[in-house]
Write a protein that holds these residues in place. Structure first.
Motif, PDB file in Angstrom:
ATOM      1  N   PHE A  97      16.638  21.713  22.182  1.00 41.44           N
ATOM      2  CA  PHE A  97      17.531  22.561  22.982  1.00 41.44           C
ATOM      3  C   PHE A  97      17.296  22.347  24.472  1.00 41.44           C
ATOM      4  N   LYS A  98      16.054  22.388  24.875  1.00 43.96           N
ATOM      5  CA  LYS A  98      15.695  22.221  26.296  1.00 43.96           C
ATOM      6  C   LYS A  98      16.166  20.863  26.810  1.00 43.96           C
ATOM      7  N   ASN A  99      15.887  19.815  26.056  1.00 42.76           N
ATOM      8  CA  ASN A  99      16.262  18.474  26.493  1.00 42.76           C
ATOM      9  C   ASN A  99      17.776  18.349  26.622  1.00 42.76           C
ATOM     10  N   TYR A 100      18.500  18.872  25.625  1.00 42.87           N
ATOM     11  CA  TYR A 100      19.959  18.742  25.657  1.00 42.87           C
ATOM     12  C   TYR A 100      20.562  19.536  26.807  1.00 42.87           C
ATOM     13  N   VAL A 101      20.182  20.808  26.903  1.00 43.02           N
ATOM     14  CA  VAL A 101      20.805  21.689  27.899  1.00 43.02           C
ATOM     15  C   VAL A 101      20.506  21.237  29.323  1.00 43.02           C
ATOM     16  N   GLU A 102      19.273  20.862  29.602  1.00 41.84           N
ATOM     17  CA  GLU A 102      18.935  20.437  30.960  1.00 41.84           C
ATOM     18  C   GLU A 102      19.666  19.160  31.335  1.00 41.84           C
ATOM     19  N   ASN A 103      19.801  18.231  30.386  1.00 36.39           N
ATOM     20  CA  ASN A 103      20.491  16.981  30.689  1.00 36.39           C
ATOM     21  C   ASN A 103      22.004  17.153  30.744  1.00 36.39           C
ATOM     22  N   ALA A 104      22.555  17.880  29.771  1.00 34.35           N
ATOM     23  CA  ALA A 104      24.007  18.034  29.718  1.00 34.35           C
ATOM     24  C   ALA A 104      24.537  18.883  30.867  1.00 34.35           C
ATOM     25  N   SER A 105      23.690  19.789  31.396  1.00 31.95           N
ATOM     26  CA  SER A 105      24.111  20.593  32.551  1.00 31.95           C
ATOM     27  C   SER A 105      23.804  19.886  33.858  1.00 31.95           C
ATOM     28  N   ASN A 106      23.207  18.700  33.777  1.00 30.17           N
ATOM     29  CA  ASN A 106      22.841  17.911  34.948  1.00 30.17           C
ATOM     30  C   ASN A 106      21.956  18.710  35.898  1.00 30.17           C
ATOM     31  N   GLY A 107      21.046  19.486  35.296  1.00 28.82           N
ATOM     32  CA  GLY A 107      20.085  20.219  36.096  1.00 28.82           C
ATOM     33  C   GLY A 107      20.515  21.607  36.509  1.00 28.82           C
ATOM     34  N   ALA A 108      21.745  22.002  36.161  1.00 25.56           N
ATOM     35  CA  ALA A 108      22.196  23.346  36.544  1.00 25.56           C
ATOM     36  C   ALA A 108      21.446  24.428  35.763  1.00 25.56           C
ATOM     37  N   ILE A 109      20.972  24.075  34.565  1.00 22.49           N
ATOM     38  CA  ILE A 109      20.222  25.024  33.737  1.00 22.49           C
ATOM     39  C   ILE A 109      18.837  24.460  33.478  1.00 22.49           C
ATOM     40  N   ALA A 110      17.826  25.247  33.761  1.00 24.61           N
ATOM     41  CA  ALA A 110      16.450  24.917  33.389  1.00 24.61           C
ATOM     42  C   ALA A 110      16.043  25.825  32.230  1.00 24.61           C
ATOM     43  N   VAL A 111      15.286  25.274  31.292  1.00 22.98           N
ATOM     44  CA  VAL A 111      14.828  26.043  30.130  1.00 22.98           C
ATOM     45  C   VAL A 111      13.309  26.098  30.149  1.00 22.98           C
ATOM     46  N   GLU A 112      12.765  27.295  30.224  1.00 21.68           N
ATOM     47  CA  GLU A 112      11.319  27.495  30.175  1.00 21.68           C
ATOM     48  C   GLU A 112      10.931  27.990  28.785  1.00 21.68           C
ATOM     49  N   LEU A 113       9.934  27.335  28.185  1.00 17.71           N
ATOM     50  CA  LEU A 113       9.502  27.674  26.830  1.00 17.71           C
ATOM     51  C   LEU A 113       8.201  28.463  26.871  1.00 17.71           C
ATOM     52  N   ILE A 172      16.162  34.166  25.387  1.00 18.58           N
ATOM     53  CA  ILE A 172      16.364  33.606  24.049  1.00 18.58           C
ATOM     54  C   ILE A 172      15.158  33.929  23.191  1.00 18.58           C
ATOM     55  N   TYR A 173      15.404  34.355  21.952  1.00 25.09           N
ATOM     56  CA  TYR A 173      14.307  34.682  21.031  1.00 25.09           C
ATOM     57  C   TYR A 173      14.740  34.355  19.613  1.00 25.09           C
ATOM     58  N   ILE A 174      13.802  33.850  18.820  1.00 22.78           N
ATOM     59  CA  ILE A 174      14.060  33.592  17.409  1.00 22.78           C
ATOM     60  C   ILE A 174      13.411  34.679  16.577  1.00 22.78           C
ATOM     61  N   ALA A 175      14.173  35.216  15.618  1.00 18.89           N
ATOM     62  CA  ALA A 175      13.656  36.265  14.743  1.00 18.89           C
ATOM     63  C   ALA A 175      13.964  35.923  13.293  1.00 18.89           C
ATOM     64  N   ALA A 191      23.036  21.886  41.989  1.00 23.79           N
ATOM     65  CA  ALA A 191      21.695  22.450  42.097  1.00 23.79           C
ATOM     66  C   ALA A 191      21.443  23.375  40.917  1.00 23.79           C
ATOM     67  N   GLN A 192      20.180  23.605  40.627  1.00 27.24           N
ATOM     68  CA  GLN A 192      19.835  24.506  39.528  1.00 27.24           C
ATOM     69  C   GLN A 192      20.392  25.898  39.796  1.00 27.24           C
ATOM     70  N   GLU A 193      21.105  26.437  38.808  1.00 26.06           N
ATOM     71  CA  GLU A 193      21.730  27.750  38.944  1.00 26.06           C
ATOM     72  C   GLU A 193      21.084  28.798  38.048  1.00 26.06           C
ATOM     73  N   TYR A 194      20.611  28.380  36.888  1.00 26.75           N
ATOM     74  CA  TYR A 194      20.108  29.334  35.900  1.00 26.75           C
ATOM     75  C   TYR A 194      18.793  28.837  35.300  1.00 26.75           C
ATOM     76  N   THR A 195      17.921  29.792  34.985  1.00 28.16           N
ATOM     77  CA  THR A 195      16.716  29.505  34.225  1.00 28.16           C
ATOM     78  C   THR A 195      16.750  30.363  32.961  1.00 28.16           C
ATOM     79  N   LEU A 196      16.618  29.720  31.815  1.00 25.87           N
ATOM     80  CA  LEU A 196      16.598  30.426  30.538  1.00 25.87           C
ATOM     81  C   LEU A 196      15.164  30.507  30.039  1.00 25.87           C
ATOM     82  N   ARG A 197      14.683  31.729  29.841  1.00 27.07           N
ATOM     83  CA  ARG A 197      13.330  31.960  29.317  1.00 27.07           C
ATOM     84  C   ARG A 197      13.436  32.146  27.800  1.00 27.07           C
TER      85      ARG A 197
END
Length: 354
Positions: free
Chosen positions: A48-64, A88-91, A24-30
């Motif tokens: 990043f979102k596509n890789y992480v959500e798929n490779a974690s099999n849904g355990a991590i969701a990424v909100e942009l 997560i932030y880009i500077a 089940a989804q465990e973490y959400t990354l903003r």
């Protein structure tokens, strides 16, 4: 037959991510970037979102959050990462310089010669990036991690509304837009021009009204912001700095994950980095064509002319090492990594061309 094999291989490569067991989804990354969906930052985040959500099999969701929904100023955004309200932030280096002044080393001119060198120097296994990661962790009191350094616009070049620039003396007297950070202002002064700090959203109007007569940006930013419509006509491809951008993450959020999920996130940032390396190369092709089609003038300095620019910029190196906290250490690490990368690349080129 060959086409079928190649097609099957391509599909296999796309599916080569080995997902974790279904959970089940465990973490959400903003994740946020103060840019838009035409930007390299957005391209990287989508990968990043596509890789992480798929490779974690849904355990991590990424909100942009693209733009200023979560924060509008770099200091505010960086504080959000430290506090954990932003994951997560880009500077850019100028955006992070108030907290980590030594990261301005990325803006030092004429130290990296091309994409191949820059991408080797900014690889996460380089001694230079390792130093930055250690210092960010220490100086943030363990609150922030530097996950990777990507690209946000290709190479920075001088552009102006007034005349073709072939050598440093051609910049003399021009009012050039800079960010508020000290290093870009020192560079402009060393080249004989007048630095004028202008916020990015105000640059179009400032060019149009002659508050400034030039800027230093990558071609994709120039065209995305429609600066030629404001009178920007002359572009000199001196490539004085690679537009590196740092991706920060809240350390507590990262370390709360299992080792397996941390690996997924780390690999996701590698995928993001590679996407941002590639994106400007593709987008710049059309951007250059559009610039010329609109009446723009592009000048490519000769090796001798580029050497003159570098010589004129020499005082900036000493200024950086003497005036920026951690500047000497960062400069030494960068130049050492550049030398190592150049030697390895030269050897590879020699082997490849026998």
């Amino acid at each position: 037959m060959l086409k079928t094999v190649l097609k099957s291989s391509a599909v296999a490569a796309l599916l080569a991510v080995t997902p974790l067991a279904a959970v089940a989804q465990e973490y959400t990354l903003r994740a946020t970037a103060n840019s838009n969906e035409d930007d390299e930052d957005y391209d990287g985040l989508i990968v990043f979102k596509n890789y992480v959500e798929n490779a974690s099999n849904g355990a991590i969701a990424v909100e942009l959050f693209i733009g200023t929904q979560l924060c509008s100023q770099p200091e505010e955004c960086m504080q959000g990462v430290a506090d954990g309200t932003i994951d997560i932030y880009i500077a850019t280096s100028s955006g992070a310089a108030n907290i980590f002044p030594y990261v301005q080393v990325l803006d030092l001119p004429y130290l990296m010669s091309d994409d191949r060198v820059a991408e080797a120097v900014l690889a996460n296994d380089s001694a230079f990036v390792d130093l930055l990661q250690q210092k960010v962790m220490e100086d943030s009191g363990g609150a922030m991690r530097l996950m990777t350094v990507g690209n946000t616009g290709g190479w920075r070049n001088f552009a102006n509304t007034e005349r073709q620039v072939k050598q440093p003396s051609d910049l003399e007297g021009l009012k050039l837009r800079t960010v508020v950070a000290d290093l870009p202002q020192e560079l402009v002064k060393a080249l004989g021009a007048s630095p004028t700090p202008i916020p990015w959203p105000e640059l179009f109007t400032s060019l149009q009204t002659k508050v400034v007569e030039g800027t230093a940006n990558g071609i994709t930013d120039i065209m995305n912001m429609k600066f030629p419509d404001a009178g920007l006509k002359y572009l000199t491809l001196d490539g004085h700095s690679y537009m590196g951008a740092m991706w920060f993450m809240n350390n507590e959020k990262f370390m709360a994950m299992s080792p397996e999920l941390r690996t997924v996130v780390s690999d996701g940032f590698y995928q993001l980095q590679q996407a941002t390396f590639a994106s400007p190369k593709r987008k710049s092709i059309q951007a250059y064509e559009d610039f010329v089609a609109g009446g723009g003038d592009i000048y490519v300095p000769s090796p001798e002319e580029k050497a003159a620019f570098k010589e004129a910029a020499d005082p900036v190196y000493e200024w950086f090492k003497s005036n920026v906290d951690g500047g000497q250490e960062a400069f030494d690490a960068l130049t050492a990594s550049v030398s190592e990368a150049e030697a390895a690349i030269d050897a590879a080129r020699a082997a490849d061309t026998q």
